[in-house]
Design an enzyme around this catalytic site. Sequence first.
Site, mmCIF file in Angstrom:
data_model
loop_
_atom_site.group_PDB
_atom_site.id
_atom_site.type_symbol
_atom_site.label_atom_id
_atom_site.label_comp_id
_atom_site.label_asym_id
_atom_site.label_seq_id
_atom_site.Cartn_x
_atom_site.Cartn_y
_atom_site.Cartn_z
ATOM 1 N N ASP A 13 0.505 -1.325 0.345
ATOM 2 C CA ASP A 13 0.117 0.119 0.286
ATOM 3 C C ASP A 13 0.873 1.091 -0.117
ATOM 4 O O ASP A 13 0.676 2.256 0.462
ATOM 5 C CB ASP A 13 -1.021 -0.063 1.076
ATOM 6 C CG ASP A 13 -1.854 -1.268 1.781
ATOM 7 O OD1 ASP A 13 -2.306 -1.604 0.044
ATOM 8 O OD2 ASP A 13 -1.991 -1.941 2.320
ATOM 9 N N LYS A 16 2.118 2.371 -4.805
ATOM 10 C CA LYS A 16 3.268 1.340 -6.034
ATOM 11 C C LYS A 16 2.164 1.739 -7.300
ATOM 12 O O LYS A 16 2.151 1.642 -9.217
ATOM 13 C CB LYS A 16 2.981 0.010 -5.900
ATOM 14 C CG LYS A 16 4.046 -0.161 -5.321
ATOM 15 C CD LYS A 16 4.557 -1.220 -4.821
ATOM 16 C CE LYS A 16 2.576 -2.052 -4.257
ATOM 17 N NZ LYS A 16 2.534 -2.246 -3.223
ATOM 18 N N GLY A 40 -4.202 -4.136 -4.408
ATOM 19 C CA GLY A 40 -5.143 -3.954 -4.898
ATOM 20 C C GLY A 40 -4.410 -1.887 -5.640
ATOM 21 O O GLY A 40 -3.630 -1.793 -4.559
ATOM 22 N N HIS A 41 -4.559 -2.086 -6.525
ATOM 23 C CA HIS A 41 -3.590 -0.624 -6.908
ATOM 24 C C HIS A 41 -4.387 -0.473 -7.529
ATOM 25 O O HIS A 41 -5.344 -0.048 -8.655
ATOM 26 C CB HIS A 41 -2.200 -1.606 -8.412
ATOM 27 C CG HIS A 41 -1.295 -2.020 -7.553
ATOM 28 N ND1 HIS A 41 -0.122 -2.973 -8.490
ATOM 29 C CD2 HIS A 41 -1.266 -2.205 -6.215
ATOM 30 C CE1 HIS A 41 0.590 -3.292 -8.095
ATOM 31 N NE2 HIS A 41 -0.019 -3.004 -6.694
ATOM 32 N N ARG A 144 3.613 -29.013 -5.350
ATOM 33 C CA ARG A 144 3.687 -29.141 -6.843
ATOM 34 C C ARG A 144 2.708 -30.404 -7.252
ATOM 35 O O ARG A 144 2.052 -31.118 -7.602
ATOM 36 C CB ARG A 144 5.510 -30.533 -6.901
ATOM 37 C CG ARG A 144 6.168 -29.554 -6.937
ATOM 38 C CD ARG A 144 8.021 -30.578 -6.781
ATOM 39 N NE ARG A 144 7.279 -31.289 -5.369
ATOM 40 C CZ ARG A 144 8.375 -31.708 -4.878
ATOM 41 N NH1 ARG A 144 9.497 -32.031 -5.272
ATOM 42 N NH2 ARG A 144 8.137 -32.588 -3.472
ATOM 43 N N GLN A 223 2.005 -5.766 -3.055
ATOM 44 C CA GLN A 223 2.534 -6.297 -1.921
ATOM 45 C C GLN A 223 3.955 -5.152 -1.228
ATOM 46 O O GLN A 223 4.179 -3.784 -2.141
ATOM 47 C CB GLN A 223 2.515 -7.534 -1.481
ATOM 48 C CG GLN A 223 1.433 -7.961 -1.175
ATOM 49 C CD GLN A 223 0.471 -8.452 -2.630
ATOM 50 O OE1 GLN A 223 1.121 -9.478 -3.001
ATOM 51 N NE2 GLN A 223 -0.659 -8.518 -2.001
ATOM 52 N N THR A 300 -9.704 -5.620 0.932
ATOM 53 C CA THR A 300 -10.689 -5.684 1.865
ATOM 54 C C THR A 300 -11.487 -4.718 2.733
ATOM 55 O O THR A 300 -12.713 -4.947 3.172
ATOM 56 C CB THR A 300 -10.016 -6.266 2.837
ATOM 57 O OG1 THR A 300 -8.514 -5.560 3.118
ATOM 58 C CG2 THR A 300 -9.443 -7.641 2.311
ATOM 59 N N PRO A 303 -9.636 -0.986 7.729
ATOM 60 C CA PRO A 303 -8.223 -0.029 8.238
ATOM 61 C C PRO A 303 -7.431 -0.218 8.127
ATOM 62 O O PRO A 303 -7.011 -1.515 8.612
ATOM 63 C CB PRO A 303 -9.290 0.759 9.642
ATOM 64 C CG PRO A 303 -10.246 -0.405 9.847
ATOM 65 C CD PRO A 303 -10.353 -1.240 9.284
ATOM 66 N N ARG A 304 -6.640 0.477 8.201
ATOM 67 C CA ARG A 304 -5.402 0.385 8.012
ATOM 68 C C ARG A 304 -4.270 0.562 9.368
ATOM 69 O O ARG A 304 -4.849 1.687 9.787
ATOM 70 C CB ARG A 304 -4.130 0.546 6.936
ATOM 71 C CG ARG A 304 -4.438 0.618 5.648
ATOM 72 C CD ARG A 304 -3.947 0.440 3.972
ATOM 73 N NE ARG A 304 -4.024 0.563 2.772
ATOM 74 C CZ ARG A 304 -4.320 1.394 1.593
ATOM 75 N NH1 ARG A 304 -3.870 2.440 2.048
ATOM 76 N NH2 ARG A 304 -5.062 0.547 0.868
ATOM 77 N N ASP A 332 1.621 14.983 1.416
ATOM 78 C CA ASP A 332 0.768 15.987 2.131
ATOM 79 C C ASP A 332 0.217 15.275 3.039
ATOM 80 O O ASP A 332 -1.094 15.704 3.714
ATOM 81 C CB ASP A 332 -0.535 16.332 0.105
ATOM 82 C CG ASP A 332 -1.087 14.430 -0.189
ATOM 83 O OD1 ASP A 332 0.370 13.917 -0.011
ATOM 84 O OD2 ASP A 332 -2.182 14.619 -0.068
HETATM 85 P P1 IMP Z 1 -2.463 -12.986 2.450
HETATM 86 O O1 IMP Z 1 -1.429 -12.355 0.641
HETATM 87 O O2 IMP Z 1 -3.867 -12.746 1.417
HETATM 88 O O3 IMP Z 1 -1.988 -14.317 1.972
HETATM 89 O O4 IMP Z 1 -2.320 -11.771 3.401
HETATM 90 C C1 IMP Z 1 -1.190 -12.010 4.105
HETATM 91 C C2 IMP Z 1 -0.423 -10.846 4.461
HETATM 92 O O5 IMP Z 1 -0.485 -9.763 3.672
HETATM 93 C C3 IMP Z 1 -1.996 -10.709 5.328
HETATM 94 O O6 IMP Z 1 -1.107 -9.614 6.371
HETATM 95 C C4 IMP Z 1 -2.624 -9.624 4.234
HETATM 96 O O7 IMP Z 1 -2.905 -7.907 4.877
HETATM 97 C C5 IMP Z 1 -1.193 -8.624 3.751
HETATM 98 N N1 IMP Z 1 -1.375 -8.168 2.300
HETATM 99 C C6 IMP Z 1 -1.565 -8.931 1.174
HETATM 100 N N2 IMP Z 1 -1.379 -8.166 -0.001
HETATM 101 C C7 IMP Z 1 -1.693 -6.969 0.261
HETATM 102 C C8 IMP Z 1 -1.658 -5.761 0.133
HETATM 103 O O8 IMP Z 1 -1.881 -5.860 -1.557
HETATM 104 N N3 IMP Z 1 -1.527 -4.337 0.709
HETATM 105 C C9 IMP Z 1 -0.890 -5.032 2.257
HETATM 106 N N4 IMP Z 1 -1.266 -5.958 2.379
HETATM 107 C C10 IMP Z 1 -1.231 -6.840 2.084
#
Ligand code: IMP
Length: 427
Positions: A13, A16, A40-41, A144, A223, A300, A303-304, A332
Site C-alpha cells: 500500500d 505503487k 489492489g493497485h 507440486r 505488496q 478488503t 482500516p490500515r 501531503d
Molecule cells: P494474503 O496475502 O492474503 O495471504 O495475506 C497475508 C498478509 O499480507 C496479510 O497481513 C494481508 O493483510 C497482507 N497483504 C496481502 N496483500 C496486501 C496488499 O496488497 N497490501 C497490504 N497488505 C497486504
Amino acid sequence: MPNTILMGAQWGDEGKGKVIDVLTSQADVIVRYQGGSNAGHTVIAEGKKYVLHLIPSGILHPGKQCVIGNGVVMDPFDLLKEIDMLRGYGIEPDGRLFISDRTHMVMQWHRALDKADEAHRSHDKKIGTTGRGIGPAYSAKMGRSGFRVGDLLRPDFLDRVSEMCVSTNLRLSKWGAELLDIDTLLKDYAKLADILKPYITDTVVFINAADRAGKSILLEGAQGTMLDIDFGTYPFVTSSNPTAGGACTGSGLSPRRIDRVVGVIKCYTTRVGSGPFPTELADATGEHLRQKGGEFGATTGRPRRCGWYDAVVARYSAMVNGVDFWAMTKLDVLDEQPTLKICVAYRRDDGHIYETFPADLSALERCTPVYEEMPGWMTDTSKTTRYEELPLKARAYVERLVALSGAARLGILSVGPARETTLRLGI
Ligand code: IMP
C-alpha cells in the site's frame, strides 16, 4: 526507459499503482511478477478511479503490452471480472494482455482453505489474510500439486479439478466449514479454457523477445518487502517474494537484463493485517493519518494501521532490493503535523541497537523505536507541481528520510492522488 523493477519497500500500500502508472508512459511491456488478487493497485486518471487487482495498470495506457507473469497466482474468475470492468470503461485488453502458461491459478478450494485456516487459528496466530486463497495456492505450487494456466488446455483438466474437489471437501468437513459445490464448480471451470485461450502465452519467450528487440520492460511488484515470505515479518507475511529478486523468478527475465530498481515508500508507514509494526500510532495522530491518507484496504476495505516513518525498514529494504531510486509518496498527508517523528533505530531493553530489521520477532517485542524529531511545515503541499515549490521544512523532511534510508536517490515525490501531483526528479 531502462528495464526497471518497481517494488514496495514497506508493508504494501505504498502507492505503487500511481508510480507504475506514471512510469508506464516510458515502458513498452509491463509485467506483474508475484502475488494475486490480494493486491489492489489504485490509479486515478482523468478524474476516474480504477482499482486493479491482477492486470497491470499499464492496460489503462493505449498501446502498452501487459503480462501476468509466471510468479503470480491468478484467480481466473477474478481476472474475468477485471476484464469486464475494463471493457465497461471502454478499455479493450484483447491483443494487449498476455498470461503466462506457467502462472498458477488460485482455485476455488484455495479460497475456502484460506478462510477455514484463518478461522481456526487462535487470536494471536491469525495472519489477517485477505481471504483470496493466496497462501493455499502458493502452497500447492511448492507442493507440486498446483494448477497452471496452461493446464486449462489439457484434456485431463476437469478430472483433476473433480479429484481435488473431493479431497478438499474431506478436509473442509473435518473443520466443519462449508463444502464446495462440485457440479457448479466443474461447470464454471469447463467454460474457462475457451475464454482464456487467446491470452495464454509462453511469456518467458515473449518478454525476452521484447527485451532483445530493444523494448523497455517494467516489472511491477505487489505488496511490499516486509510482507515477503523470506525477508518480511514471518509468519505475518504473504506467500510470495515481492522483493526485487522475485521480479526475475516471477517473469523469466534474467537479473543481468535489469537496469535499475525503484522502491516505492510512503512518507509514513502503514500495515494491514496482524504482525509487528514498531512505529504504530494507536492514537489521534494515527487516526488522522488514516482519515487524511484514506488508509483503508483497496481489496478488503479494512482500516490500515498507521505510524511514523521507519528508517530501519527503509534501510533494510534498500539493502535487500538494491534500490537505486526512491519513489516517495503521500507527503501531503503530513501537512497538518506540527512535529514529525522518524524512527532511526530500535533499542532493545538491554541496550542493543538494531539498525536493520531483525528476523526474530520476539526480539522486536523487547524493542522500542529511537526517534528523531523534525518540525512540520503546516502548509498545503497537495497542489505542488515542482519540488522547488515545496516549503523548506517539507524538503528538509524528505531529504532527511532519503539520507537515513541507504544509498538510493530520490527519483519521484508524490504529493496527492492525481497523476499531475507526481514530481519527477531525474527518472
Ligand atoms: P494474503 O496475502 O492474503 O495471504 O495475506 C497475508 C498478509 O499480507 C496479510 O497481513 C494481508 O493483510 C497482507 N497483504 C496481502 N496483500 C496486501 C496488499 O496488497 N497490501 C497490504 N497488505 C497486504
